[in-house]
Design an enzyme around this catalytic site. Structure first.
Site, PDB file in Angstrom:
ATOM      1  N   CYS A 100       0.855  -1.191   0.000  1.00 13.31           N
ATOM      2  CA  CYS A 100       0.000   0.000   0.000  1.00 13.31           C
ATOM      3  C   CYS A 100       0.885   1.234   0.000  1.00 13.31           C
ATOM      4  O   CYS A 100       2.096   1.158   0.217  1.00 13.31           O
ATOM      5  CB  CYS A 100      -0.941   0.019   1.202  1.00 13.31           C
ATOM      6  SG  CYS A 100      -0.096   0.268   2.775  1.00 13.31           S
ATOM      7  N   CYS A 103       2.864   1.789   3.227  1.00 11.07           N
ATOM      8  CA  CYS A 103       4.068   0.960   3.321  1.00 11.07           C
ATOM      9  C   CYS A 103       5.185   1.555   2.469  1.00 11.07           C
ATOM     10  O   CYS A 103       6.347   1.620   2.886  1.00 11.07           O
ATOM     11  CB  CYS A 103       3.783  -0.462   2.833  1.00 11.07           C
ATOM     12  SG  CYS A 103       2.420  -1.284   3.688  1.00 11.07           S
ATOM     13  N   ASP A 497      -9.409   6.109 -39.081  1.00 15.20           N
ATOM     14  CA  ASP A 497      -8.722   6.258 -40.354  1.00 15.20           C
ATOM     15  C   ASP A 497      -9.183   5.135 -41.283  1.00 15.20           C
ATOM     16  O   ASP A 497      -9.679   4.103 -40.818  1.00 15.20           O
ATOM     17  CB  ASP A 497      -7.215   6.199 -40.125  1.00 15.20           C
ATOM     18  CG  ASP A 497      -6.446   6.231 -41.434  1.00 15.20           C
ATOM     19  OD1 ASP A 497      -6.746   7.088 -42.273  1.00 15.20           O
ATOM     20  OD2 ASP A 497      -5.552   5.377 -41.611  1.00 15.20           O
TER      21      ASP A 497
END
Length: 876
Positions: A100, A103, A497
């Protein structure tokens, strides 16, 4: 470093140093990037600050050449020596418990205070930390720094392995401590609530009586809560108001206030929540591991003396010849030198059908031989293969936050302090002001303190982004970042395109109409012989088709070749002058208004125009034609370019050439339109060709004869037209428009669009580096999949954000009234929601691309139905 709280510790610690220019904590992948002024601060000071955050680091030796320095702002990054030696370079470490941002923050702070560390990059999603070190810093020093932050670190010494091995969460030291703590709490609850007679009082301390159950609760706090309190200590040192600090404060306050049961429950339940969160993060990391595991670890190299040797795949060098047998993975990007086989390219392009490969064909690392035998000449090192670049791009995709991530971060920065203040007020104000029970209001304030942590709320977006991006990569769609995944789903308009996107980009002969008694073979032989010296795409397509039919175009004697600019070519064929070119080339040369179609021996390729039903001239012969009125308009209406073959005496035949429409184009357009996407074709071709292609694939809106700058202007116009669609979280002044093209010719328009999507990016460095989204294969079926995945990802993110907010709001509202307890706050608000948002995000891995049911799409044949158009560059 697997949550914003972890990242906050690291960044706060680093930011206290002078000369820090930029800090980027990448929570999802567990990486940290620091830029600093080497005059104002040093590597050792940065390392000390990262160590002080309480995080461990695990790393890998970089492969590469000379050291690199960016204007003195960052440290060095270069080649590292063997593990454990003092050599400058980049090293990577596996830090599985860093899952996380909080941490990551601790790890960064610890590394900042380590001498010799110049650059730090943390990636919580992959549990990986990369550092750049000088020549005086060895691996052991970096590992020690990470461990000082409270995290186990393991060097990754295999350059091809960018993540550490998966570790069993439930067998970790943290899991064992949690189980023991849970047993102690359970026994204590039995003694206190069910068998109070067996719960003796053991003594009195500071006027408070402690029974056996109380000591069991305190023991549970020590066993299960020590990792939490340790992380909270690092958070306090770095002035990070994160979940570790809040939980540590709650646990210690509970024990100090003689509420050991609540403290023990908080320690055990939060430890369970942390383990579940790590387990959920491992699931997200597994998707990255799957990509990284695509490339084989070893390769069989054929030496010059004919012997074979098995070597690590990352040691292959350009020029090596590798041997690949059925069922094996190709170990490197290269070109087939010998052999033939069907190759499963789905890991790269997402194609479900194996592709036949023979000598001269390009192959990619990680693709699988279905049958046969190949000898492949290595064209790129392992670190520069297509799959390696894909892995790096996916790893780095989290760097740019999505709009919703930015919103979540801003909200969390305001939400957490407010709820913490509210928790303190609830705990203190009623007893002081109204004389209410300290015990009652302390517990209610403690509950609010737990609710103040926005963990599930903060991880809701990055986990969804990683799940979506890795799922797309496995299906041949490379998305460069979360904001592009998000923006694609918000794009109601897709500009397409034509050449190379809706069409195959290769000219081919579609019709051959022999005239004046000539045969199809005769027309192709003469046209191919004359065009053999031409470099024009149309001429080359005629030569190629004639050779496919087994017609020898090099047999006739050719002389006096001349290219007639804008008209065609002229040459003497066996002594007679022949012309091949536009109908206008024959003005004043031959009569095209009155010719005769060959009806015996002459055939056409794809249902060519027949003389039946055409206007008949007054002539003794039958099957009279007016080429200019009967043949040319019909073929041009189908988007084809007309080539007349003839001599000064008259025309010998008509050849139609076209850039054929991709067989899946109509299906893809239909699917996009069913999803509510407005598909607009932008092309430089003429109006007639554009209309023919648009009608063929089902596009209602097209704009033709556009120069590159005009395509760009149309993108801006489409964005203004779509400006009424705004995001519910963060609105935009203009709408979102995606542009799909070949990645090169349409670069200006793709760069201007909200999302630029490149076709056929496999093996194309330009498209891989510049496009926002790259379709690895020339497969339009991936476009509907991309929109479906993006739309579902946006839906999942919204669900995660608002459900997290709703649950937190309900819990916060019930806490002051005693309806919500600490157990509810942890089990529902933290553990439950973290699991919920992660599980919801993992649903994106189940989104699979659909393909047309028609099997003919897998092996298209030349037919009138699949014929497309030719670009203006292909007309003469």
């Amino acid at each position: 470093m697997d949550c914003p709280s972890c990242a906050g510790k690291v960044t706060n610690s680093v930011d206290r140093l002078d000369g820090i220019d930029e800090i980027e904590a990448q929570v999802t992948s567990g990486r940290l990037l620091v830029s600093y002024d080497e005059v104002a601060t040093s590597e050792s000071e940065i390392r000390d600050r990262v160590r002080a955050a309480g995080y461990e680091i695990v790393g890998e030796r970089g492969g590469g050449g000379s050291n690199v320095s960016a204007d003195g702002a960052t440290g060095t990054a270069g080649t590292a020596g063997a593990a454990g030696t003092a050599s400058a370079g980049e090293r990577s470490f596996s830090v599985p418990e860093m899952d996380c941002a909080s941490c990551a923050s601790k790890v960064e702070n610890a590394l900042e205070s380590t001498d010799g560390v110049s650059e730090i990059e943390t990636q919580p999603t992959s549990g990986r930390v990369s550092v750049s070190t000088d020549g005086d810093t060895d691996t052991a020093t970096v590992v020690a720094a990470i461990e000082s932050a409270g995290y186990d670190a393991t060097p990754i010494d295999d350059g091809s392995k960018r993540m550490g091995d998966k570790q069993a969460v439930w067998k970790s030291r943290r899991a064992v401590g949690t189980v023991v703590g849970g047993v102690l709490v359970t026994v204590g609850m039995v003694l206190e609530f069910l068998l109070p007679a067996l719960d003796p009082a053991l003594g009195t301390v500071a006027g408070r009586t402690y029974e056996l159950s109380h000591l069991l609760f305190i023991a549970a706090v020590v066993v299960a809560g020590t990792p939490i309190i340790r992380n909270g200590y690092y958070s306090a040192r770095n002035r990070s108001l994160d979940i570790d600090f809040l939980m540590s404060a709650g646990i210690l306050a509970s024990v100090a206030a003689h509420h050991p049961f609540e403290g023990a429950m908080l320690a055990v339940l939060f430890s369970v929540a942390e383990l579940l969160e790590r387990f959920s993060m491992d699931r997200a990391r597994d998707s990255l591991r799957e990509l990284m595991d695509l490339s084989p670890e070893t390769a069989t190299v054929r030496r010059e003396d004919g012997t074979e040797e098995t070597v690590p795949a990352d040691e292959l060098e350009v020029g090596d010849v590798v041997v690949v047998r059925p069922g094996e993975k190709i170990p490197a990007d290269g070109v087939v030198r010998e052999g033939e086989s069907a190759v499963d390219q789905s890991p790269i392009t997402g194609e479900s059908v194996p592709v036949d490969k023979t000598a001269g064909d390009e192959v990619f690392a990680g693709t699988i031989l279905e049958s046969g035998y190949l000898e492949v000449g290595v064209e790129s090192e392992a670190s520069e293969s297509t799959i390696a670049r894909i892995v790096r791009i996916v790893e780095d995709a989290e760097r740019e936050q999505t709009k919703r991530e930015q919103f979540v971060d801003r909200f969390a920065n305001v939400y957490t302090p407010i709820v913490v203040v509210l928790a303190l007020t609830v705990a203190i104000a009623p007893p002081l002001v109204a004389g209410a029970s300290w015990n009652t209001w302390f517990l209610r304030g403690l509950t609010l303190l737990v609710i103040a942590c926005p963990c599930a709320f903060v991880i809701s977006t990055p986990v969804s982004v990683v799940s979506g991006i890795t799922s797309a990569a496995r299906n041949g769609v490379l998305i460069k970042g979360g904001r592009h995944l998000e923006a694609t789903g918000e794009s109601d308009v897709l500009a397409v395109d034509k050449t190379g996107t809706l069409t195959q980009g290769d000219l081919s002969v579609t019709d051959v109409i022999p005239l004046e008694g000539a045969t199809e073979e005769d027309v192709l032989r003469r046209a191919g012989a004359v065009e053999r010296r031409s470099e024009h795409p149309i001429g080359q397509s005629i030569v190629g088709y004639a050779e496919e039919q087994g017609i020898g175009v090099d047999e006739p004697d050719i002389s006096a070749f001349e290219a007639l600019t804008g008209k065609g070519v002229r040459a003497d064929l066996d002594g007679e002058t022949h012309y091949v070119g536009k109908p206008g080339l024959f003005d004043g040369l031959a009569d095209l208004e009155h010719v005769h179609a060959t009806t015996d021996g002459g055939v056409n390729v794809a249902g060519a125009t027949s003389p039946q039903g055409q206007r008949q001239h007054q002539c003794e012969r039958e099957n009279c034609l007016d080429v200019l009125e009967d043949v040319v308009p019909k073929l041009e209406a189908e988007g084809k370019t007309i080539v007349i073959v003839g001599t000064e005496d008259g025309p010998l035949g008509v050849i139609a050439v076209a850039d054929q429409v991709r067989p899946e184009a109509a299906w893809a357009v239909s699917q996009l339109q069913d999803q509510g996407v407005r598909v607009v074709m932008l092309t430089g071709d003429n109006e007639g060709t554009a209309r023919a292609i648009a009608d063929d694939v089902g596009i209602d809106e097209f704009h033709a004869e556009l120069l590159p700058e005009e395509k760009l202007e149309w993108i801006e116009r489409l964005e203004r037209e779509a400006g009424g669609s705004e995001d519910s979280v963060v609105g935009d002044s203009t709408g979102h428009v995606a542009m799909v093209g070949d990645g090169i010719n349409d670069a200006p328009a793709m760069a201007t669009a909200t999302v630029g999507i490149a076709m056929g990016a496999a093996g194309t460095d330009t498209a891989l580096e510049t496009a926002d989204v790259a379709l690895m294969g020339d497969d339009l079926t991936r476009l509907p999949y991309l929109y479906e995945l993006s739309g579902k990802a946006n839906g999942v993110i919204r669900q995660n954000i608002w459900s997290s907010l709703a649950v937190k709001a309900v819990l916060a509202a019930g806490a002051p009234f005693g309806i919500v307890t600490v157990i509810h706050a942890v089990v529902i608000g933290d553990m439950g929601m973290s699991l919920g948002v992660t599980g919801n995000a993992m649903r994106l891995a189940n989104v699979e691309p659909e393909t047309p049911a028609d099997a003919e799409l897998k092996s298209p044949a030349r037919s009138a139905d699949s014929a497309g158009s030719v670009s203006p560059t292909g007309s003469r």
